[in-house]
Motif scaffolding. Structure first.
Motif, short mmCIF file in Angstrom:
data_model
loop_
_atom_site.label_atom_id
_atom_site.label_comp_id
_atom_site.label_asym_id
_atom_site.label_seq_id
_atom_site.Cartn_x
_atom_site.Cartn_y
_atom_site.Cartn_z
N ASP A 105 6.92 -3.85 1.64
CA ASP A 105 6.53 -3.14 0.44
C ASP A 105 5.79 -1.87 0.82
OD1 ASP A 105 7.60 -5.14 -1.12
OD2 ASP A 105 5.69 -6.17 -1.43
N THR A 125 15.88 10.81 -2.66
CA THR A 125 16.20 9.51 -3.26
C THR A 125 16.91 8.68 -2.22
OG1 THR A 125 16.45 10.52 -5.44
CG2 THR A 125 17.32 8.30 -5.15
N TRP A 127 18.22 4.53 -1.33
CA TRP A 127 18.35 3.13 -1.73
C TRP A 127 17.79 2.24 -0.64
CZ3 TRP A 127 19.77 0.87 -6.23
CH2 TRP A 127 20.28 1.73 -7.22
N ARG A 128 16.90 1.34 -1.06
CA ARG A 128 16.23 0.47 -0.09
C ARG A 128 15.78 -0.79 -0.80
NH1 ARG A 128 10.54 0.80 1.34
NH2 ARG A 128 10.12 -0.26 3.31
N PRO A 132 16.27 2.24 -5.71
CA PRO A 132 16.00 3.53 -5.06
C PRO A 132 14.51 3.81 -4.92
CG PRO A 132 16.59 3.88 -7.36
CD PRO A 132 16.76 2.40 -7.10
N ILE A 133 14.16 4.49 -3.83
CA ILE A 133 12.83 5.07 -3.67
C ILE A 133 12.95 6.56 -4.01
CG2 ILE A 133 11.03 5.70 -2.02
CD1 ILE A 133 11.60 3.23 -0.48
N ARG A 135 11.30 10.24 -3.91
CA ARG A 135 10.36 10.95 -3.06
C ARG A 135 10.33 12.41 -3.47
NH1 ARG A 135 12.91 9.93 0.92
NH2 ARG A 135 11.86 8.05 1.65
N LYS A 144 8.72 3.66 -6.59
CA LYS A 144 9.81 2.69 -6.52
C LYS A 144 9.59 1.62 -7.59
CE LYS A 144 11.87 -0.72 -3.34
NZ LYS A 144 11.52 -1.94 -4.09
N ARG A 146 10.22 -2.28 -8.81
CA ARG A 146 10.33 -3.54 -8.09
C ARG A 146 10.52 -4.65 -9.12
NH1 ARG A 146 6.61 -4.58 -4.29
NH2 ARG A 146 6.30 -6.76 -4.77
N GLY A 180 3.99 2.59 -5.55
CA GLY A 180 4.11 3.96 -5.10
C GLY A 180 2.99 4.35 -4.16
#
Length: 504
Positions: A105, A125, A127-128, A132-133, A135, A144, A146, A180
């Motif tokens: 996390d 951006t 994907w993880r 997506p994260i 930035r 992000k 969750r 975040g």
């Protein structure tokens, strides 16, 4: 003549760029990639013009030059992609390689990991972990979503009481939240849970982290989950079984798993320690004084390599119950499946509590795909009016083996299980990760007229489709001997539980 000149120019640029690509820094490589892409686009445009003017055959040398330029850029692009993947997967935890650990996390990263993730070039951006994260262009702000969906179905049979022989379904977790960071030091997290037909605030905190020499620390404030016991320190998606063991569920402060708290944590290469002071949960009544809980936990990995590890842990807490509260110490502990409300180890109504003290130990580890973990704990609950203390004792021994060769999802930074890193996901054509499990657990309540005990033996299997999805099956043989409630006396039976979980 002109077309030969264009082809020669493209090839000259390619020959000039190739050694530079091999020797340049990552920042220079990014600029060279841009240059090569621009050259390839320009060559493609010239090819289109030549096609219209002189036909496709005349443009062939230029096309070959454009293809060669793109091929030359590919190794650098692939290297950049590998660097991004390494950052996303968080392969280095506290300075050691941990291939079995899925991405951490944002709030559980080191300062170095946070900086690396923010410094990924030209990515806003990514994907993880299933989502997506986002930035900012300067890498300063990260955000992000969750969430967690865990659904269970279980069926009980063999009990002496027909009311216990039921089939039920339920949501173990229905969570949505955000996390975040601002820069490498400040981070935050919030989750709300909609399980059990209620809406409850779960994790909710802000925090600050930093490094001091070879150690790192973070400080958090908010509604936080306990750092207590091996299985009790991870989220509902972390334990390998469908329900945490009796040490995690019974040797616990009266306020439960959460509390508004100030928590500090210190990390070093082979372990961590935490210290927490907390009141009641964010959803508790605000008409009376909060209870006060002081809690600490430490874990140490005296032996650690890429494929083996030894885990040792100690923890404890002291809780002073509010003098203006009810002082209720009643316990109804899960023993054979979470979603059979009639199947519990019960004390009956117990009031007049003034405080509780608990402590325990953890020992285990893994070698290759095989893991073993044992833990035990005791809680002493103090009663008023000179009555004897109410004592709880619990212990558990569990083991698992990944038949597909994957490593156990142990998090060496936090000293608990986490999401696995599946080597061959189903969605990539692999078998996923398949794990077989076994556990024995024992619980005893004593020191009160309604003293009781229970035990359970579980075998099961987990099928991890990838690092965020799992299917689980547990077969539990349980025994209870309650002296209060509707199901008294010795009783035993079996429960089959199955579940599907996704964490993103």
């Amino acid at each position: 003549m002109r077309k030969n000149y264009l082809a020669g120019a493209a090839l000259s640029a390619l020959l000039f760029a190739t050694p530079a690509l091999a020797q340049s820094t990552p920042g220079d490589q990014a600029e060279l990639i841009k240059l090569l892409k621009a050259q390839a686009e320009e060559i493609a445009a010239l090819r289109a013009r030549l096609d219209r003017i002189e036909g496709t055959q005349a443009a062939a040398p230029v096309a070959r030059a454009a293809t060669a330029a793109t091929a030359a850029a590919a190794p650098v692009q692939q290297a950049a992609q590998v660097r991004r993947a390494d950052v996303a997967n968080d392969e280095t935890i506290s300075g050691s390689f941990a291939p079995q650990l899925a991405a951490a996390d944002l709030a559980d990263q080191t300062v170095a990991q946070a900086r690396a993730l923010q410094n990924v070039s030209n990515v806003t951006t990514e994907w993880r972990g299933g989502l997506p994260i986002f930035r900012s262009a300067d890498g300063k702000f990260l955000f992000k979503m969750r969430g967690r969906i865990i659904n269970h179905v279980n069926s009980t049979f063999g009990s002496n009481y027909d009311a216990r022989n039921i089939t039920t379904t339920g949501a173990r977790a229905l969570r949505i939240g955000i996390e975040g960071a601002v820069g490498p030091h400040f981070f935050y997290q919030f989750e709300n849970d909609f399980a059990d037909n209620t809406s409850d605030v779960g994790t909710m905190f802000v925090g600050w982290r930093n490094d001091v020499g070879k150690v790192s620390y973070d400080v958090r404030f908010g509604n936080m989950f306990n750092d207590r016991t091996f299985e009790g320190s991870g989220g509902s998606d972390a334990p390998p079984f469908l329900e945490r063991n009796v040490v995690a569920t019974s040797i616990i402060p009266q306020r439960g798993f959460y509390g508004i708290a100030l928590m500090s944590r210190l990390f070093w290469k082979t372990g961590h320690t935490s210290f927490t002071i907390s009141g009641d949960t964010v959803d508790a009544s605000q008409a009376v004084n909060d209870s006060r809980t002081i809690m600490a936990r430490a874990h140490w990995n005296p032996l650690k390599s890429d494929r083996s590890l030894v885990h040792l842990g100690l923890w404890g807490f002291d809780e002073a119950l509010s003098s203006r509260g009810p002082g209720t110490l009643t316990r109804n502990t899960v023993i054979g499946g979470r979603f059979n409300g009639n199947l519990r180890v019960q004390t009956g109504t117990l009031v007049g509590g003034t405080g509780t003290t608990g402590y325990g130990a953890e020992v285990g580890g893994y070698v290759g795909s095989l893991w073993v973990m044992g833990e035990a704990g005791q809680r002493v609950a103090h009663l008023n009016a000179g009555r004897p203390d109410f004592e709880s004792k619990a212990w558990s021994l569990s083991t698992g083996f990944f038949v597909t060769g994957d490593l156990p999802p142990y998090n060496p930074r936090l000293g608990t299980f986490a999401q696995p890193r599946v080597l061959r996901p189903v969605f990539n054509g692999g078998p996923g990760a398949i794990e077989i499990l076994a556990r024995y657990e024992n619980l005893e309540y004593s020191g009160i007229p309604t003293a009781t005990k229970g035990e359970a033996a579980t075998i099961g299997t987990n099928w991890y489709l990838d690092s965020i999805m799992r299917l689980q099956l547990n077969l539990i043989h349980w025994k209870t001997n309650n002296r209060a409630g509707s199901f008294t006396g010795k009783d035993s039976g079996q429960t089959i539980s199955a579940g599907f979980g996704i964490t993103f």
